[in-house]
Every structure is written in structure tokens, then in C-alpha cells.
Design a protein around this motif. Structure first.
Motif, PDB file in Angstrom:
ATOM      1  N   LEU A 213      63.840   6.687  41.918  1.00  0.00           N
ATOM      2  CA  LEU A 213      63.089   7.091  40.726  1.00  0.00           C
ATOM      3  C   LEU A 213      63.458   6.207  39.539  1.00  0.00           C
ATOM      4  O   LEU A 213      62.580   5.729  38.818  1.00  0.00           O
ATOM      5  CB  LEU A 213      63.376   8.558  40.412  1.00  0.00           C
ATOM      6  CG  LEU A 213      62.699   9.141  39.172  1.00  0.00           C
ATOM      7  CD1 LEU A 213      61.183   9.086  39.312  1.00  0.00           C
ATOM      8  CD2 LEU A 213      63.159  10.577  38.935  1.00  0.00           C
ATOM      9  N   PHE A 235      58.049  10.901  44.176  1.00  0.00           N
ATOM     10  CA  PHE A 235      58.321  12.280  44.575  1.00  0.00           C
ATOM     11  C   PHE A 235      57.469  12.756  45.747  1.00  0.00           C
ATOM     12  O   PHE A 235      57.915  13.587  46.534  1.00  0.00           O
ATOM     13  CB  PHE A 235      58.127  13.227  43.384  1.00  0.00           C
ATOM     14  CG  PHE A 235      59.313  13.310  42.480  1.00  0.00           C
ATOM     15  CD1 PHE A 235      60.513  13.845  42.911  1.00  0.00           C
ATOM     16  CD2 PHE A 235      59.237  12.845  41.177  1.00  0.00           C
ATOM     17  CE1 PHE A 235      61.615  13.920  42.072  1.00  0.00           C
ATOM     18  CE2 PHE A 235      60.331  12.914  40.319  1.00  0.00           C
ATOM     19  CZ  PHE A 235      61.523  13.458  40.769  1.00  0.00           C
ATOM     20  N   SER A 238      59.112  12.545  49.328  1.00  0.00           N
ATOM     21  CA  SER A 238      60.498  12.989  49.221  1.00  0.00           C
ATOM     22  C   SER A 238      60.600  14.471  49.580  1.00  0.00           C
ATOM     23  O   SER A 238      59.600  15.107  49.923  1.00  0.00           O
ATOM     24  CB  SER A 238      61.020  12.761  47.802  1.00  0.00           C
ATOM     25  OG  SER A 238      60.496  13.734  46.907  1.00  0.00           O
ATOM     26  N   TYR A 240      61.070  16.625  47.453  1.00  0.00           N
ATOM     27  CA  TYR A 240      60.401  17.301  46.345  1.00  0.00           C
ATOM     28  C   TYR A 240      58.891  17.204  46.587  1.00  0.00           C
ATOM     29  O   TYR A 240      58.445  16.710  47.617  1.00  0.00           O
ATOM     30  CB  TYR A 240      60.759  16.641  45.017  1.00  0.00           C
ATOM     31  CG  TYR A 240      62.231  16.684  44.669  1.00  0.00           C
ATOM     32  CD1 TYR A 240      62.728  17.582  43.722  1.00  0.00           C
ATOM     33  CD2 TYR A 240      63.143  15.832  45.283  1.00  0.00           C
ATOM     34  CE1 TYR A 240      64.082  17.628  43.392  1.00  0.00           C
ATOM     35  CE2 TYR A 240      64.495  15.866  44.968  1.00  0.00           C
ATOM     36  CZ  TYR A 240      64.961  16.771  44.031  1.00  0.00           C
ATOM     37  OH  TYR A 240      66.296  16.811  43.724  1.00  0.00           O
ATOM     38  N   ILE A 332      57.651  19.591  38.494  1.00  0.00           N
ATOM     39  CA  ILE A 332      57.956  18.910  39.753  1.00  0.00           C
ATOM     40  C   ILE A 332      58.341  19.972  40.778  1.00  0.00           C
ATOM     41  O   ILE A 332      59.285  20.738  40.553  1.00  0.00           O
ATOM     42  CB  ILE A 332      59.117  17.919  39.591  1.00  0.00           C
ATOM     43  CG1 ILE A 332      58.824  16.916  38.467  1.00  0.00           C
ATOM     44  CG2 ILE A 332      59.396  17.188  40.899  1.00  0.00           C
ATOM     45  CD1 ILE A 332      60.033  16.092  38.057  1.00  0.00           C
TER      46      ILE A 332
END
Length: 372
Positions: A213, A235, A238, A240, A332
Motif C-alpha cells: 500500500l 486492497f 488482499s 481486506y 475499507i
């Protein structure tokens, strides 16, 4: 292929950790400078996957605990972090083979790097929060049964304080009291565990993700649109989920006060551009916890909420908020491990006094779209 954390990598880790702080976690800059100096003196440190860490070897998570403001005024040497690890080794009669993170959001993404460099141990690519939270028991380590004790606290390499309790919440309480008595901050090591355990209870690959990131969001990027685009790319591939923009506008009301050593309050953002006529309320307790539009909840902890400066795309710490500042508010999706029933009992909305159940941001968007 073995990965190493060097001075350049620390810069990326530091930049990425700002976003995972969700408005809290402490300013990373001083820790970044300290880590670079120590790596310059001791050399780069290996960052290894927990899957490549032996089952029976010991790993010790570390962090800095307490007031980040006081910490910035009374800088540590770094040896406090080394000392707390050595004290746990002595107390448990073990030899640590790795260091892990307690929280990946904010300055505590860097404290394990410093510890690994000073102890000459590798850093495991894992932490216990996947973001920043305000209390020691708010970790997957606690949620899935690892004992925080023995925990060791120090803010001077010649002095350590041992905490022993079967109850992790009691360890947090004693540690908090100790930190206050010691002047407001301290290094802490706790939750010692073996390799097979951290693979089961840790949030894995968070250091790699945070570095990616930080690499994607270069230091000279000066636009929230570009930052959001980079964040979404990183993201969505990932543990997340893909970040969601909730509003852009300006802060028109800010209520912020310190209660029992923690920052609590709220802000209101008045929409602009495509969001004209909309108002969002964001509530915080050290970190951003809840976003509401009128009576409709848009996002809650443990999903991450960030307030970005519109001009730079940089995340704003709660302490940096000002009226009339132009911002974006984004959410997020949190790692799935934080959304399990065991972890919602530890870090869900009700743990922060929010009287509603957690619904993932992706589901909330679908619900709101269907209602609309």
C-alpha cells in the motif's frame, strides 16, 4: 524468496500504516526515523511468512502502549523494546526465534521492525489487529485463546515490570495503570506463542500488504482520486476488501474531548459535488468507529473508516481534524477474521458502546441500494 525490510521499505510500511490506523494508532513519523537509524546501524531484517516459521519455535509480539503525544516528547532509545522481549524469554525460559506485531495500524507497525533489528531476529508477517484498536485484549490473539501473560512493560532499558494474570482483560487493566505511573508511555511485549499458534490466530500477511500500500501511494501523490484508485487496486487483492467512498465535502462540525485518556467525539461532513445536500456523521473513540447518514448506518467497526485530506489523499489523524477542512470519508472492509463471531465479541460495535449489530460494509451498500 526471502524479503527484507530496509530503510526504503520502512518508508513504505510507515506510509501504508497511516491508513490502517483508521484515524488513530499514533503518528508514524518518529518511529519511522528511529527504525531507519537502527536498520542503518544493524542491517536490514528478514520478513518471513508464518508458514515458513517452525511449529515449536517461539514468537513474541511487541508494541508501544500509551499516549502518543507524551511518546513524541520523551523519545525512547529502542532498547526498551529489546529489553521487554529478553525479559519474557527469561520469565518463560524460552528463546524467541521471531518477532510479531500487536497492531499494524499507525506507529505500532514500526515498533516490531525496531525490535527485530535490535534483537537480530526475523519479523513474522502477521499481527493481531489488522488495523489499530485502543486496548490490548482487542486482538485475534485474545479472541482465539492465547494468554497475554506474561506481559512485560518498560520505558527505560534498566527497568522492567512483569504482569501475570490468567485474564487478558486484567493484563490490559494492569498495563494501563502501569503506563500511567511510568509517565504516559511504555514498550510492551505480550502474547508469547509458538509458530503453529500464530498461524491459527494471527492476521497474516499484513506487513506485506501495508508495504504494498505504501509503495503504491507514493509520497508525492497529491490527489485523493489517485490515492483512492491505488488503494482499491491494492486492497481488492488482499485479505481486506475494496475501499468504498462514502462522501466528499467539508467538516462543518467537530466535537472532540479527552475522556479518561482517550479521544472521543464526532464530526459532521457536509457533502459537495455529487454529494451536495448530504450530511454524514462520524463518531470516534481513539479511532473512527461509526458512520451514519441521517438515521442510516453506513459503516461500523471493525471495518476501517478513514478521513482523507481532499488535496493530498493522506489520512487524517483525529487530532488533525479541523472545521472547514475538505475531506473524503472512505470505508475499507476488514479482514474476515475480525468479522467472526468470536472477534465481534471483542472488537464489534457493542464493545464501543454502539447499540447495533455489525453488518459488513459490502452488505450495507447492497441494503441501502435496495432500499433506495
Amino acid at each position: 524468496m526471502k524479503q527484507y525490510i530496509d530503510e526504503k521499505t520502512v518508508s513504505s510500511l510507515s506510509r501504508g500504516a497511516m491508513y490502517l490506523g483508521s484515524g488513530g494508532g499514533g503518528d508514524v513519523k518518529l518511529m519511522e526515523l528511529m527504525a531507519k537509524r537502527i536498520i542503518r546501524e544493524n542491517g536490514p531484517i528478514p520478513l518471513i511468512s508464518p508458514f515458513h516459521f517452525p511449529d515449536e519455535e517461539w514468537v513474541i509480539p511487541v508494541a508501544i502502549m500509551g499516549s502518543t503525544t507524551i511518546f513524541s516528547e520523551q523519545l525512547p532509545s529502542g532498547n526498551e523494546l529489546k529489553k521487554v522481549v529478553e525479559t519474557i524469554e527469561k520469565e518463560k525460559n524460552i528463546a524467541a526465534s521471531g518477532i510479531a506485531g500487536l497492531e499494524i495500524g499507525g506507529m505500532n507497525a514500526i515498533s516490531p521492525v525496531i525490535t527485530a533489528a535490535l534483537t537480530k531476529l526475523p519479523l513474522l508477517d502477521a499481527d493481531g489487529m489488522g488495523r489499530a484498536f485502543p486496548e490490548l485484549q482487542m486482538t485475534t490473539y485474545h479472541g482465539f485463546g492465547i494468554k497475554a501473560s506474561p506481559a512485560v512493560i518498560s520505558n527505560h532499558p534498566d527497568q522492567t515490570h512483569l504482569i501475570s494474570s490468567d485474564e487478558n482483560v486484567e493484563v490490559e487493566k494492569q498495563a494501563r495503570n502501569l503506563v500511567t505511573r511510568l509517565g504516559g508511555w511504555a514498550a510492551i511485549a505480550c502474547y508469547p506463542m509458538q509458530g503453529w499458534q500464530i498461524r491459527e490466530v494471527g492476521i497474516l500477511q499484513t506487513f506485506t500488504l501495508t508495504i504494498r500500500l505504501g509503495e503504491a501511494i507514493s509520497a508525492n501523490m497529491m490527489d485523493a482520486n489517485a490515492v483512492m484508485e491505488k488503494m482499491q487496486r491494492v486492497f481488492q487483492n488482499s485479505i481486506y476488501g475494496k475501499p468504498v467512498k462514502l462522501i466528499e465535502g467539508k467538516i462543518v462540525d467537530l466535537q472532540r474531548e479527552i475522556i479518561e485518556g482517550t479521544l472521543k467525539g464526532s464530526l459532521i461532513v457536509e457533502g459537495s459535488g455529487l454529494y451536495v445536500g448530504e450530511y454524514l456523521s462520524i463518531f470516534f473513540h481513539n479511532e473512527y468507529l461509526l458512520v451514519k447518514k441521517n438515521d442510516t448506518t453506513l459503516a461500523t467497526v471493525p471495518d476501517l473508516i478513514c478521513v482523507l485530506d481532499e488535496e493530498t489523499g493522506y489520512p487524517l489523524y483525529i487530532e488533525e481534524l479541523e472545521n472547514h477542512l475538505k475531506v473524503w470519508v472512505i470505508a475499507i472492509p476488514s479482514p474476515f477474521l475480525l468479522q467472526t463471531s468470536k472477534m465481534l465479541d471483542v472488537v464489534g460495535p457493542t464493545q464501543f458502546g454502539i447499540t447495533e449489530n455489525f453488518i459488513p460494509i459490502e452488505e450495507r451498500i447492497q441494503l441501502n441500494d435496495n432500499e433506495g
